[in-house]
Structure formats: structure tokens, C-alpha cells
Scaffold this motif. Sequence first.
Motif, PDB file in Angstrom:
ATOM      1  N   THR A 128      22.993 -39.228  35.247  1.00 13.23           N
ATOM      2  CA  THR A 128      22.922 -38.354  36.421  1.00 13.23           C
ATOM      3  C   THR A 128      24.226 -38.431  37.175  1.00 13.23           C
ATOM      4  N   THR A 129      24.792 -37.273  37.425  1.00 10.89           N
ATOM      5  CA  THR A 129      26.050 -37.223  38.163  1.00 10.89           C
ATOM      6  C   THR A 129      25.760 -37.095  39.645  1.00 10.89           C
ATOM      7  N   VAL A 130      26.255 -38.042  40.419  1.00 16.27           N
ATOM      8  CA  VAL A 130      26.037 -38.050  41.863  1.00 16.27           C
ATOM      9  C   VAL A 130      27.207 -37.353  42.526  1.00 16.27           C
ATOM     10  N   CYS A 131      26.919 -36.356  43.291  1.00 15.50           N
ATOM     11  CA  CYS A 131      27.960 -35.625  44.008  1.00 15.50           C
ATOM     12  C   CYS A 131      28.204 -36.315  45.337  1.00 15.50           C
ATOM     13  N   LEU A 132      29.378 -36.795  45.488  1.00 14.37           N
ATOM     14  CA  LEU A 132      29.735 -37.504  46.709  1.00 14.37           C
ATOM     15  C   LEU A 132      30.222 -36.571  47.792  1.00 14.37           C
ATOM     16  N   ARG A 133      30.310 -35.293  47.472  1.00 10.82           N
ATOM     17  CA  ARG A 133      30.800 -34.343  48.474  1.00 10.82           C
ATOM     18  C   ARG A 133      29.623 -33.808  49.280  1.00 10.82           C
ATOM     19  N   PRO A 134      29.576 -34.076  50.570  1.00 12.40           N
ATOM     20  CA  PRO A 134      28.461 -33.575  51.382  1.00 12.40           C
ATOM     21  C   PRO A 134      28.606 -32.083  51.610  1.00 12.40           C
ATOM     22  N   PRO A 135      27.556 -31.477  52.104  1.00 14.83           N
ATOM     23  CA  PRO A 135      27.654 -30.047  52.410  1.00 14.83           C
ATOM     24  C   PRO A 135      28.751 -29.768  53.399  1.00 14.83           C
ATOM     25  N   ALA A 136      29.168 -28.538  53.446  1.00 15.73           N
ATOM     26  CA  ALA A 136      30.336 -28.188  54.257  1.00 15.73           C
ATOM     27  C   ALA A 136      30.078 -28.417  55.731  1.00 15.73           C
ATOM     28  N   LYS A 180      42.695 -36.940  57.428  1.00 21.39           N
ATOM     29  CA  LYS A 180      43.394 -36.202  56.352  1.00 21.39           C
ATOM     30  C   LYS A 180      43.312 -36.945  55.035  1.00 21.39           C
ATOM     31  N   LEU A 181      43.470 -38.266  55.097  1.00 22.00           N
ATOM     32  CA  LEU A 181      43.398 -39.054  53.864  1.00 22.00           C
ATOM     33  C   LEU A 181      42.009 -38.984  53.249  1.00 22.00           C
ATOM     34  N   SER A 182      40.977 -38.993  54.084  1.00 15.16           N
ATOM     35  CA  SER A 182      39.607 -38.902  53.580  1.00 15.16           C
ATOM     36  C   SER A 182      39.372 -37.580  52.869  1.00 15.16           C
ATOM     37  N   ARG A 183      39.844 -36.466  53.481  1.00 12.07           N
ATOM     38  CA  ARG A 183      39.671 -35.155  52.858  1.00 12.07           C
ATOM     39  C   ARG A 183      40.442 -35.053  51.528  1.00 12.07           C
ATOM     40  N   ASP A 184      41.654 -35.594  51.525  1.00 11.15           N
ATOM     41  CA  ASP A 184      42.452 -35.529  50.284  1.00 11.15           C
ATOM     42  C   ASP A 184      41.811 -36.334  49.170  1.00 11.15           C
ATOM     43  N   LEU A 243      36.770 -34.776  43.389  1.00 17.97           N
ATOM     44  CA  LEU A 243      36.060 -33.626  42.843  1.00 17.97           C
ATOM     45  C   LEU A 243      36.841 -32.939  41.729  1.00 17.97           C
ATOM     46  N   GLN A 244      38.144 -32.810  41.884  1.00 19.51           N
ATOM     47  CA  GLN A 244      38.973 -32.204  40.851  1.00 19.51           C
ATOM     48  C   GLN A 244      38.977 -33.038  39.570  1.00 19.51           C
ATOM     49  N   MET A 245      39.024 -34.354  39.722  1.00 20.54           N
ATOM     50  CA  MET A 245      39.005 -35.224  38.539  1.00 20.54           C
ATOM     51  C   MET A 245      37.670 -35.137  37.817  1.00 20.54           C
TER      52      MET A 245
END
Length: 473
Positions: free
Chosen positions: A364-372, A410-414, A420-422
Motif C-alpha cells: 500500500t502506497t501512503v500518500c504523505l501529501r495532505p489535501p491542498a 519553503k523547505l517543507s514545500r520543496d 512526490l516527483q520521486m
Amino acid sequence: MTEAKTAGLILICFSLLHGFVAALNCTSPTPESLLNALEKELFPKKLLRPVKRFSDTLNVTVHITVVGILGVNEKAQSLTTFIWQVMEWNIDGLSWDEKECGTKRVSIPREKLWVPDVHISEFMDEDKSPKTPYVYLYNTGRVFDDKPVRVVSSCRLEIYTFPFDFQNCSLTFGPHLHFASDIRMIQGETAAESLAESRKVLKTKGEWELADIKISPSTLEISDGTYSDIKVYLILRRRPILYVVNLLIPSCFLMTLDLFSFLLPPESVDRSAFKMTLILGYTVFLLIMNDLLPVTGDTTPLMNVLFSVSLALMVASLLETVFITNIQFSSNQYSEVPHWLSILVLRYLAVVVFLPPKEKSNRTTVCLRPPAADNAMNTSILSSRDLQSISGDTSLEKPPPELALDELRKLSRDLMAIRLQMDKHFQGTKTSQEWQMIGMVIDRLLFGLYIIFISVSFITIVSIWIWNNSLEG
């Protein structure tokens, strides 16, 4: 004067009753005596067919010996041979005593005798062979006419099985003017005897060899009458070793090299450049060897089909390599795979090429990106306490400057974007994976078609070669 005419008529009637000419009387066994007798009895009648009556048929016997096979012109559909043509016929009533005249055979000029107008119907060019001015005349009245003939004859050539082909060319010997009631053609020897004699004296050792000879009498019926002919069939066999070494083996080498190019991984090696080099080399090879291939407007040789299909497969493999390479690097930009294409390739063709679809992973792939929205809120309410918890310092101290907070946001967003890209790069989307699977199936399918084509071509060539040798034996 009247008595002389009466005596002449009586002499002519007597000659017609007893033969074309009377028996020769030599005064002495010398050439001059025999020549004088021939000048008196035979030579004045050279314009007449040597028979007793006009209704009698003259039998002309023909013997054929093939001395050389000079060439076969596929474009002009012609065969050039060099033969010895022997004709024999009898002069009715002619004879002389061997002891009285001193010989049983004499050579006399051809123009002194009546000679049958026997020709070869398939002649396409002027006879450029050396002329023989003499014929043999025997004391039994038998005439023996032996002469060389350079024959350029028409022949319907079948080159479908080139270079393992046989050619069946006919030479039809018959009179040009006289009907069968005047001249009847007789076969002089059997086909086996003619073949044995021809092989014994055959001089040429070039591309063609004499495989067999068949001889059969025939007749040609037209509205005015019937002609008597003798048909001689020359069965020629091409020696294929030159074309096997210069055409088939190099072509097979290039095809095999293109086959093994499928083992190159397209994601790490520029396979298309390698295949393009092979196509250029194969094209140059065909241009150089084009003069060795026969050219006819009637039939396309099987070897030409082999070369054309080989070149087509090379081009198809290059196009397929371009497609595979494009999928490897640009599949993320493709739209969703059409349903019919997915069913056809991934469900059916994949089974044919022994490449079953991959099983779905249980991880199962866990998405660490929360909703916008939540992400914006969490980013906005990031406080000094959160920063202290991240840094591991639980004591309440003076909060860091606002500049540090901005930098950490900024570092957190980057970092989140990079993560996500990786994940997208390594795991790939479902659409990208389907396109890559389609590319693998097509690559494996073309590889299998290559193997089948090379195997079928090899079996066909070997079978035709074996059949060629069996016919020779």
C-alpha cells in the motif's frame, strides 16, 4: 532433232522407273573418274528433290550433340548454345561399286547437291557459326551432312526458384517449306545416347550445366498442310554456389545481426542508431549485388522476395525501436490506452509472446501529501512550538526570527514536491505502465516474427537445394 527429243524422253522415263539417278559407272578407280560420273548423273539434278516420284516422301534423319552452353539471357528470354547438327538422307537410285570407283565415300561441295531446308524454329539471331562447304556422299547414295550451329533461340525461362532453377528449352528441327508428305523428320538416336555424347564433348564449365536431353517427334498442322518436326528439349541446371556465397550468406548474416539487436536494452543503449546502420549496410549490399539478380518482367524470383521482406522487417524493427524509445521517455505524457488496444495487446498478444501481465502488488502506497486546503492551513499555522518539536528542544525559549520560519516553510514545500516527483518517477502511473507493457509486447512479437522468418527462409532454401540435387541425380 525429233529423234533426239524422243531419246531424251525415253531416258527420263527410264530414270524415273529405276530411281532418281542410275548406278554410276567409273572408267577407273580414280577421283577424276568418279567426279566425271557424278557430273554426268547427279550434279545436273541438284535442283530436284532426290526421289523417284513427286509423291514419294524423303526421310531426313537428324542427330544433335550439344557442344557448349554459351549463356542464358533472362531479360531477353533467350538461350545461346553451340551444337553439332548431323543430317542424313538417301539419294534414290544412286550407287557405285567401291572397287570399280576406288572409294566408298567422297566429299563433295554442298552447293552441288540438293540439301533439305531444315531449320530451327526458335532461332532469334543470325547463325554466326563457321560454314562447312562439304558433305559426305557414300556409295549407297547416303548423304552425311555434319555442321556446327550457333543457336540463339527463344526460351520461356522460369526463374521463381533462382538460383536453384532448372530451364527447359526446346529446339524444333523441321523443314521451312516442305510438308510432311515431302520430307519426314526421323529421330537419329535416343535421348540417352545424345545426352551421353553431349556430356562427353561439352566444353563450357560456366554457370549452366546440361542436366538432361529429351527428344520426341512432332507435327505442326496448319491450314495448308502438316509439317514434320523433331523437338529436342534441353534441360539446363544453374550452378547455385556463386549466388549462395555472394547473396544468401551475407544477407543471412545481416538479418541475424539485426535479430540479436533486440537484446540491446532500449532504455540504456541507442538501439535505433545501430539498426539504422544495419539498414544502410543492407541497402548498399543490395545495390552492389543487383547485377547478379535476374531481371524479367514475367516472374519475380523467390530470392528477390526474400530480400524485400528482409529489408521490410529491418525497417519495421527500426520503427518499433523508435516507438519503444519514445514510450520509455515520454509515456507520462500519453493519454489513457484505448480499451480495444489494451485488450488486444495485453490480454491476447501478451499470451502469444509468452509475456503474461504482471500481478498487482499487495503493498500500500501512503500518500504523505495532505489535501491542498489542509496543507495551506497547516502551513499557515506552523508555530514556534512545532519548530521546537521538530528540532527536539522541549524547553520554552525565545522564538526564532520570522525569517527562519519562512525558510523552513519553503523547505517543507520543496521536500514534499521532491518526494512526490520521486514517487511518480519510480512507481509510474497506471497509464505509463500500460504503455510500457504494450511496448514490451510489440518488441517481443517482432522478435518472434524475426525468428520465424529466418527459420522458414532457411528451411525453404535448404529444401529447394536438396530438391535441386535430387533432380540432378
